[in-house]
Enzyme design. Structure first.
Site, PDB file in Angstrom:
ATOM      1  N   LYS A 280     -77.370  -0.905  -1.256  1.00  0.00           N
ATOM      2  CA  LYS A 280     -76.508  -2.317  -0.699  1.00  0.00           C
ATOM      3  C   LYS A 280     -77.292  -3.305  -0.265  1.00  0.00           C
ATOM      4  O   LYS A 280     -78.526  -3.098   0.142  1.00  0.00           O
ATOM      5  CB  LYS A 280     -75.623  -1.599   0.439  1.00  0.00           C
ATOM      6  N   ARG A 315     -72.078   9.073  -0.914  1.00  0.00           N
ATOM      7  CA  ARG A 315     -71.826   8.532  -2.342  1.00  0.00           C
ATOM      8  C   ARG A 315     -73.107   7.739  -2.585  1.00  0.00           C
ATOM      9  O   ARG A 315     -73.320   6.527  -1.929  1.00  0.00           O
ATOM     10  CB  ARG A 315     -70.736   7.541  -1.918  1.00  0.00           C
TER      11      ARG A 315
END
Length: 338
Positions: A280, A315
Site C-alpha cells: 500500500k 493478506r
C-alpha cells in the site's frame, strides 16, 4: 460514564512471566495492558486487573477459520481478477492466468486465497454484478476442481457472494462490512461460511478525499463492534467472524500508523484479526518505492509487526517472502518458548 478500551502490551519470543497471560491461544503473551478512553487518557495496568470479560476475550483461543489454525499467523494470498487493481490489475484477469497464479501462491505457502473481481483501490468505480460473477465464479470453480485450499470471495454484493459459495468459496470478505448489501450477511449465515468484516470510511470512489476521525483507533473499534453484533444478529456466530481495521481505506498515512501501533486493541473483540497492508501507498511514502511492486521489504516488515501483535491472518501479494519471514520468526521466537 467514560467508556474504557484495553490494549494488551504484547510480547513474543521470550519466556512468559508468572503474571502473564497468553493471547488467544497463540505464542504472544502480555502481563500489562494500556487503558484508553476518548478523553485521551492512557495508563498501564497489570493484566490481572483487567475486567473479567475483557480478559476472557483476550485469552480465549480463537476457533479455526476455514480449517486454519488461528494460534499462528496464516498467509492469505491476494488474487485480483480485475483489469484495474492498484498493484496487479490486468495481470490475472484471464482465467488461465488467475488459476495458474492461485496454484503458484498455494505452492509458495498461501493457506487461503482471496479472490476479488471488483477493484477497491482509491477512485475505483462499481462493477456490475454480472461482470463480477463472470470474473470470479469460473476461477473459483476451476481452483476448487484441483485443490481443497480455502477460498475467500472479496465482494460487497450478495449475488456475487452466492455465486462464489456455489462455485466453492469457503469465506466471504467484505470491505464494506456488509453495509453495502446487507443481504450478503444472509448468504453467509445460510451457507455457514466465516466472514471478514472490514472498516472503511466512505466508498472507494471517495474514501481518500479527506478522511477524518475523532479517534481513529477507537472509532474503528466501535464500528467493528457494531458490525460484529449485526453479523451475530443475522446468524453468523462470533467464532466465524474475522475483523479487519482496513488499512488504507479512508485513512491518511498517520491514521494507518496509529492503527498499526495500536492494532492489539482489536483483540478485545474476541475475533481473529486480518491485516491487509501489502504494497500500500504509505509503505512507499515512508520507505521508498513509487511503484507498488517495489514495496516488498516494507510489506514484509509490516506483516512481521502484525504477527508480533498477534494478528492471525496476513493478506499479502508476496507469498514466499512473507511466509519465509514468518517461518524464521516463529522458529526463533517459538524456540524460546519451549
Amino acid at each position: 460514564m467514560t467508556r474504557l478500551y484495553y490494549r494488551p502490551i504484547l510480547r513474543f519470543g521470550e519466556l512468559p512471566t508468572p503474571d502473564s497471560f497468553p493471547l488467544a491461544g497463540g505464542l504472544c503473551w502480555f502481563e500489562r495492558a494500556i487503558v484508553l478512553d476518548r478523553t485521551g487518557g492512557r495508563r498501564r495496568i497489570p493484566a490481572g486487573d483487567l475486567p473479567e470479560d475483557v480478559l476472557a476475550r483476550l485469552t480465549t483461543p480463537r476457533a479455526s477459520i476455514c480449517g486454519l489454525d488461528m494460534r499462528r499467523p496464516q498467509v492469505m494470498g491476494i488474487l485480483n481478477v480485475t483489469p484495474d487493481s492498484f498493484s496487479d490489475g490486468g495481470l490475472f484477469d484471464k482465467p488461465e492466468m488467475a488459476i495458474a497464479h492461485a496454484r503458484a501462491m498455494q505452492a509458495e505457502g498461501a493457506s487461503i486465497i482471496d479472490i476479488g473481481g471488483e477493484s477497491t483501490r482509491p477512485g475505483a468505480g462499481v462493477v456490475s454484478v454480472e461482470a463480477e460473477i463472470g470474473r470470479t465464479a469460473p476461477v473459483i470453480s476451476a481452483i476448487r476442481e484441483g485443490s481443497d485450499v480455502p477460498i475467500s470471495i472479496d465482494t460487497r454484493k450478495a449475488a456475487v457472494g452466492q455465486a462464489a459459495v456455489a462455485a466453492g468459496a469457503t469465506m466471504i470478505n467484505d470491505v464494506a462490512a456488509f453495509t453495502y448489501d446487507p443481504a450478503l450477511l444472509d448468504v453467509a449465515a445460510q451457507a455457514g461460511t466465516p466472514v471478514c468484516i472490514m472498516h472503511a470510511q466512505g466508498t472507494p470512489e471517495t474514501m481518500q478525499a479527506d478522511p477524518r476521525y475523532d479517534d481513529v483507533l477507537l472509532d474503528i473499534y466501535d464500528f467493528l463492534e457494531e458490525r460484529v453484533a449485526a453479523a451475530e444478529a443475522a446468524g453468523v456466530p462470533r467464532d466465524r467472524i474475522v475483523v479487519d481495521p482496513g488499512i488504507g481505506f479512508g485513512k491518511t498515512l498517520e491514521h494507518n500508523l496509529t492503527i498499526l501501533r495500536g492494532i492489539a486493541v482489536f483483540h478485545g473483540l474476541g475475533c481473529p484479526i486480518l491485516l491487509g497492508a501489502s504494497r500500500k501507498r504509505f509503505i512507499g511514502t515512508i520507505g521508498g518505492g513509487a511503484d507498488a511492486g517495489d514495496r516488498l521489504g516494507g510489506s514484509v516488515a509490516v506483516a512481521l509487526w502484525g504477527a508480533r501483535q498477534g494478528v492471525q491472518i496476513l493478506r499479502v501479494h508476496d507469498i514466499f517472502a512473507t511466509k519465509q519471514a514468518l517461518d524464521l520468526e516463529w522458529a526463533i521466537g517459538g524456540a524460546a518458548m519451549t
